[in-house]
Design an enzyme around this catalytic site. Structure first.
Site, PDB file in Angstrom:
ATOM      1  N   GLU A 133       0.860  -1.241   0.218  1.00 37.55           N
ATOM      2  CA  GLU A 133       0.107   0.323  -0.269  1.00 37.55           C
ATOM      3  C   GLU A 133       0.724   0.995   0.183  1.00 37.55           C
ATOM      4  O   GLU A 133       1.806   1.065   0.698  1.00 37.55           O
ATOM      5  CB  GLU A 133      -0.938  -0.247   1.107  1.00 37.55           C
ATOM      6  CG  GLU A 133      -1.860  -1.395   1.304  1.00 37.55           C
ATOM      7  CD  GLU A 133      -2.919  -0.999   2.297  1.00 37.55           C
ATOM      8  OE1 GLU A 133      -2.800  -0.163   2.981  1.00 37.55           O
ATOM      9  OE2 GLU A 133      -3.387  -2.164   2.682  1.00 37.55           O
ATOM     10  N   ASP A 244       7.252 -17.865   1.011  1.00 43.18           N
ATOM     11  CA  ASP A 244       7.955 -18.138   1.148  1.00 43.18           C
ATOM     12  C   ASP A 244       8.739 -19.287   0.128  1.00 43.18           C
ATOM     13  O   ASP A 244       8.869 -19.550  -0.780  1.00 43.18           O
ATOM     14  CB  ASP A 244       7.235 -19.155   2.281  1.00 43.18           C
ATOM     15  CG  ASP A 244       8.659 -19.422   4.272  1.00 43.18           C
ATOM     16  OD1 ASP A 244       9.073 -17.719   3.656  1.00 43.18           O
ATOM     17  OD2 ASP A 244       8.189 -19.822   3.952  1.00 43.18           O
ATOM     18  N   ILE A 342      32.369  -4.062 -18.457  1.00 40.36           N
ATOM     19  CA  ILE A 342      33.947  -4.770 -19.829  1.00 40.36           C
ATOM     20  C   ILE A 342      33.262  -4.248 -20.686  1.00 40.36           C
ATOM     21  O   ILE A 342      33.563  -4.298 -22.021  1.00 40.36           O
ATOM     22  CB  ILE A 342      33.661  -6.081 -19.477  1.00 40.36           C
ATOM     23  CG1 ILE A 342      34.597  -6.764 -18.422  1.00 40.36           C
ATOM     24  CG2 ILE A 342      33.154  -7.467 -20.282  1.00 40.36           C
ATOM     25  CD1 ILE A 342      34.080  -8.624 -17.714  1.00 40.36           C
ATOM     26  N   GLU A 368       9.135  -8.465  -3.011  1.00 38.80           N
ATOM     27  CA  GLU A 368       9.886  -9.658  -2.602  1.00 38.80           C
ATOM     28  C   GLU A 368      10.209  -9.072  -1.688  1.00 38.80           C
ATOM     29  O   GLU A 368      10.657 -10.586  -0.690  1.00 38.80           O
ATOM     30  CB  GLU A 368       9.369 -10.998  -3.143  1.00 38.80           C
ATOM     31  CG  GLU A 368       8.361 -10.380  -4.104  1.00 38.80           C
ATOM     32  CD  GLU A 368       8.217 -11.888  -4.832  1.00 38.80           C
ATOM     33  OE1 GLU A 368       8.037 -12.685  -4.382  1.00 38.80           O
ATOM     34  OE2 GLU A 368       7.550 -12.048  -6.452  1.00 38.80           O
ATOM     35  N   SER A 371      16.623  -6.329   0.786  1.00 38.91           N
ATOM     36  CA  SER A 371      17.727  -7.020   0.926  1.00 38.91           C
ATOM     37  C   SER A 371      17.669  -6.765   2.652  1.00 38.91           C
ATOM     38  O   SER A 371      17.794  -8.258   3.665  1.00 38.91           O
ATOM     39  CB  SER A 371      18.696  -6.539   0.512  1.00 38.91           C
ATOM     40  OG  SER A 371      19.085  -6.654  -1.232  1.00 38.91           O
TER      41      SER A 371
HETATM   42  C1  LIG Z   1       9.110  -3.377  -9.611  1.00 37.35           C
HETATM   43  C2  LIG Z   1       8.302  -3.739  -8.785  1.00 37.35           C
HETATM   44  C3  LIG Z   1       7.567  -4.761  -8.337  1.00 37.35           C
HETATM   45  C4  LIG Z   1       6.734  -5.037  -7.340  1.00 37.35           C
HETATM   46  N1  LIG Z   1       4.888  -5.436  -7.528  1.00 37.35           N
HETATM   47  C5  LIG Z   1       4.643  -5.735  -6.086  1.00 37.35           C
HETATM   48  C6  LIG Z   1       3.385  -6.606  -6.593  1.00 37.35           C
HETATM   49  O1  LIG Z   1       3.002  -7.681  -7.480  1.00 37.35           O
HETATM   50  N2  LIG Z   1       2.478  -6.873  -4.932  1.00 37.35           N
HETATM   51  C7  LIG Z   1       2.732  -6.175  -4.431  1.00 37.35           C
HETATM   52  O2  LIG Z   1       2.089  -6.196  -2.814  1.00 37.35           O
HETATM   53  N3  LIG Z   1       3.715  -5.245  -3.868  1.00 37.35           N
HETATM   54  C8  LIG Z   1       4.624  -5.022  -5.268  1.00 37.35           C
HETATM   55  N4  LIG Z   1       5.722  -4.647  -5.487  1.00 37.35           N
HETATM   56  C9  LIG Z   1       5.356  -3.702  -3.908  1.00 37.35           C
HETATM   57  C10 LIG Z   1       6.777  -4.257  -3.658  1.00 37.35           C
HETATM   58  O3  LIG Z   1       7.031  -5.680  -2.175  1.00 37.35           O
HETATM   59  C11 LIG Z   1       7.399  -2.762  -2.454  1.00 37.35           C
HETATM   60  O4  LIG Z   1       8.344  -2.354  -2.958  1.00 37.35           O
HETATM   61  C12 LIG Z   1       8.881  -3.763  -1.311  1.00 37.35           C
HETATM   62  O5  LIG Z   1       8.194  -4.981   0.245  1.00 37.35           O
HETATM   63  C13 LIG Z   1       9.090  -2.106  -0.104  1.00 37.35           C
HETATM   64  O6  LIG Z   1       8.384  -1.323   0.390  1.00 37.35           O
HETATM   65  P1  LIG Z   1       8.136   0.190   0.086  1.00 37.35           P
HETATM   66  O7  LIG Z   1       8.741   0.247  -1.576  1.00 37.35           O
HETATM   67  O8  LIG Z   1       7.038   0.914   0.557  1.00 37.35           O
HETATM   68  O9  LIG Z   1       9.567   0.913   0.692  1.00 37.35           O
HETATM   69  P2  LIG Z   1       9.645   0.661   1.733  1.00 37.35           P
HETATM   70  O10 LIG Z   1       9.684  -0.323   3.143  1.00 37.35           O
HETATM   71  O11 LIG Z   1       9.440   2.173   2.342  1.00 37.35           O
HETATM   72  O12 LIG Z   1      10.883   0.638   2.655  1.00 37.35           O
HETATM   73  C14 LIG Z   1      12.320   0.971   2.202  1.00 37.35           C
HETATM   74  C15 LIG Z   1      13.451   0.840   2.063  1.00 37.35           C
HETATM   75  O13 LIG Z   1      14.018   0.948   3.529  1.00 37.35           O
HETATM   76  C16 LIG Z   1      14.792  -0.347   3.802  1.00 37.35           C
HETATM   77  N5  LIG Z   1      13.820  -1.113   5.189  1.00 37.35           N
HETATM   78  C17 LIG Z   1      13.036  -1.438   4.794  1.00 37.35           C
HETATM   79  N6  LIG Z   1      12.635  -2.467   5.886  1.00 37.35           N
HETATM   80  C18 LIG Z   1      13.614  -2.484   6.683  1.00 37.35           C
HETATM   81  C19 LIG Z   1      14.141  -3.164   7.450  1.00 37.35           C
HETATM   82  N7  LIG Z   1      12.686  -3.897   8.376  1.00 37.35           N
HETATM   83  N8  LIG Z   1      15.379  -2.462   8.007  1.00 37.35           N
HETATM   84  C20 LIG Z   1      16.355  -2.102   7.742  1.00 37.35           C
HETATM   85  N9  LIG Z   1      15.813  -1.293   6.399  1.00 37.35           N
HETATM   86  C21 LIG Z   1      14.854  -1.430   6.311  1.00 37.35           C
HETATM   87  C22 LIG Z   1      14.493  -1.153   2.951  1.00 37.35           C
HETATM   88  O14 LIG Z   1      16.146  -0.697   1.793  1.00 37.35           O
HETATM   89  C23 LIG Z   1      13.881  -0.794   1.281  1.00 37.35           C
HETATM   90  O15 LIG Z   1      13.997  -0.306   0.074  1.00 37.35           O
HETATM   91  C24 LIG Z   1       6.134  -4.022  -6.022  1.00 37.35           C
HETATM   92  C25 LIG Z   1       7.929  -3.036  -6.341  1.00 37.35           C
HETATM   93  C26 LIG Z   1       8.056  -3.200  -7.253  1.00 37.35           C
HETATM   94  C27 LIG Z   1       9.531  -2.387  -7.252  1.00 37.35           C
END
Ligand SMILES: Cc1cc2nc3c(=O)[nH]c(=O)nc-3n(C[C@H](O)[C@H](O)[C@H](O)COP(=O)(O)OP(=O)(O)OC[C@H]3O[C@@H](n4cnc5c(N)ncnc54)[C@H](O)[C@@H]3O)c2cc1C
Length: 388
Positions: A133, A244, A342, A368, A371
């Site tokens: 969301e 998972d 390269i 998903e 990192s």
């Molecule tokens: C190309 C693409 C396809 C996608 N497809 C889907 C889909 O089909 N269905 C769906 O539901 N979602 C989808 N997503 C969403 C995706 O799962 C989320 O972007 C992802 O879970 C990260 O959430 P966010 O973007 O809100 O980043 P945030 O939750 O705001 O996190 C930002 C950054 O904070 C850091 N971070 C997060 N958690 C932690 C932690 N615990 N400790 C330390 N650092 C942390 C990481 O570096 C992260 O990248 C997609 C995203 C992309 C880019």
């Protein structure tokens, strides 16, 4: 030609080796490597062709048009690695059929399975998984789309974003808060046909490696009682259970991109003149290639170890899947970066294979489970083991 010696590893059975060979031949015949102008129609077309080729049958259980009784993670990983090596969009089209329908395969009712899974396997229905969301991505437990029970069924209000296949999907498995408890225990899953009145999936998101991607909005969207997937309050567990299975396969896709980068960079180094010899004769280039080979092999070991463990024990493999996804996606980024280096100037030229892989790999370190989230999973498992 890519290194295929990993197929001799003991993680695989003869059926896996046959699958890899047959898919390799199919990809050579059926997939082209061009970047499509219209990703929506290219993706729809790929889903149909993957269905016609029989590959989507690996995304659903045998009882509903699939190949294996339980989803076979080694097959899914081999297919994703192979498709990703040939075409990022083909891998995407395949992966989303599995992820989008995964919760139905694992936790759905007979009627839901019957309604959607054979069509997913045939490439006749496009699936999507709607969890993220605008205000909660990594922090899944705090999603706040709501589902309220009514006399006729459910009324859902909220928004989902970054939904792969958003705008072209035929149905969404969508997660919303039903309020049994705060946080993770108050979420349920729903199967939402894309033509449900009140569902707006028209707002598209343009990303660096174009795929169909959208924000979904719904305000009081009505669903019948049978739209609930599994039990109330189990949505978080279903989402995690689905991820998972598929998390290991994100590592496999990264592995496919990395292997392609290694192959292309090797060909380039062998054919590009540098002084009296070739780029490949240069010790610094050889050092880069050696590091790339190491990263590819280490990722393959982690990915197929994780898949094998899941397939042969049936138990949750969160630690191994996190290790596989973390290493394969992070190291593929490094491998592809070296390939760009390269290739030199060509490597940053739009449309060059190294440039395309450079854009293609980036999102895999975010979706998903980013990192950092994988590190949390690994450290938790490690510390629990040591505290026990
Ligand atoms: C190309 C693409 C396809 C996608 N497809 C889907 C889909 O089909 N269905 C769906 O539901 N979602 C989808 N997503 C969403 C995706 O799962 C989320 O972007 C992802 O879970 C990260 O959430 P966010 O973007 O809100 O980043 P945030 O939750 O705001 O996190 C930002 C950054 O904070 C850091 N971070 C997060 N958690 C932690 C932690 N615990 N400790 C330390 N650092 C942390 C990481 O570096 C992260 O990248 C997609 C995203 C992309 C880019």
């Amino acid at each position: 030609m890519s290194d295929r010696s990993f197929l001799d590893w003991p993680f695989f059975e003869d059926g896996h080796r046959r699958l890899a060979d047959e898919l390799e031949a199919w990809c050579g015949r059926e997939l082209d490597d061009d970047e499509p102008k219209d990703v929506d129609s290219a993706c729809r077309h790929l889903v149909r062709r993957l269905g016609a080729g029989g590959w989507l049958r690996y995304c659903v259980p045998a009882s509903h048009g699939g190949v294996h009784e339980r989803l076979d993670v080694r097959s899914l990983a081999l297919i994703r690695e192979t498709l990703a090596r040939h075409s990022g969009l083909a891998d995407f089209a395949f992966a989303m059929q599995g992820l989008g329908s995964g919760a139905i395969s694992l936790f759905g009712s007979e009627a839901q399975k019957h309604a959607w899974l054979p069509a997913v396997a045939a490439g006749e229905a496009i699936a999507a998984f709607a969890l993220t969301e605008p205000e909660s991505g990594s922090d899944v437990a705090s999603i706040d789309s709501s589902a309220v029970e009514t006399d006729e069924g459910w009324a859902l209000t909220g928004a989902k974003t970054f939904i792969s296949n958003g705008g072209i999907a035929d149905f969404y498995v969508l997660f919303a808060r039903t309020g049994e408890a705060p946080g993770a225990k108050g979420i349920s899953a729903f199967v939402v046909p894309a033509d449900t009145p009140g569902l707006d999936d028209s707002e598209r998101i343009d990303v660096i490696a174009p795929h169909p991607l959208a924000t979904l909005r719904f305000d009081g969207m009505r669903l019948p009682g049978e739209a609930l997937l599994g039990e109330r309050g189990q949505g978080f567990a279903y989402a995690m259970g689905t991820l998972d299975v598929f998390r290991t396969t994100v590592g496999a896709a990264a592995l496919g991109f990395a292997r392609r980068a290694l192959d292309e960079a090797t060909d380039r180094a062998l054919t590009r003149r540098l002084g009296a010899g070739m780029l490949a004769d240069n010790a610094i280039t050889q050092s880069k290639l050696a590091e790339m080979v190491l990263d590819v092999d280490a990722s393959a070991l982690l990915v197929y170890r994780s898949a094998w463990l899941r397939d042969t024990t049936g138990r949750r493999n969160s630690r191994e899947a996190a290790l596989a996804k973390l290493h394969a996606t992070d190291s593929a980024q490094q491998v592809i970066d070296k390939a760009v280096q390269i290739f030199g100037g060509l490597g940053v030229t739009r449309g060059n294979i190294a440039e395309r892989l450079y854009r293609e790999i980036r999102a895999l370190r975010i979706y998903e489970g980013a990192s950092e989230v994988q590190k949390v999973v690994i450290a938790r498992a490690h510390l629990a083991e040591h505290r026990a």
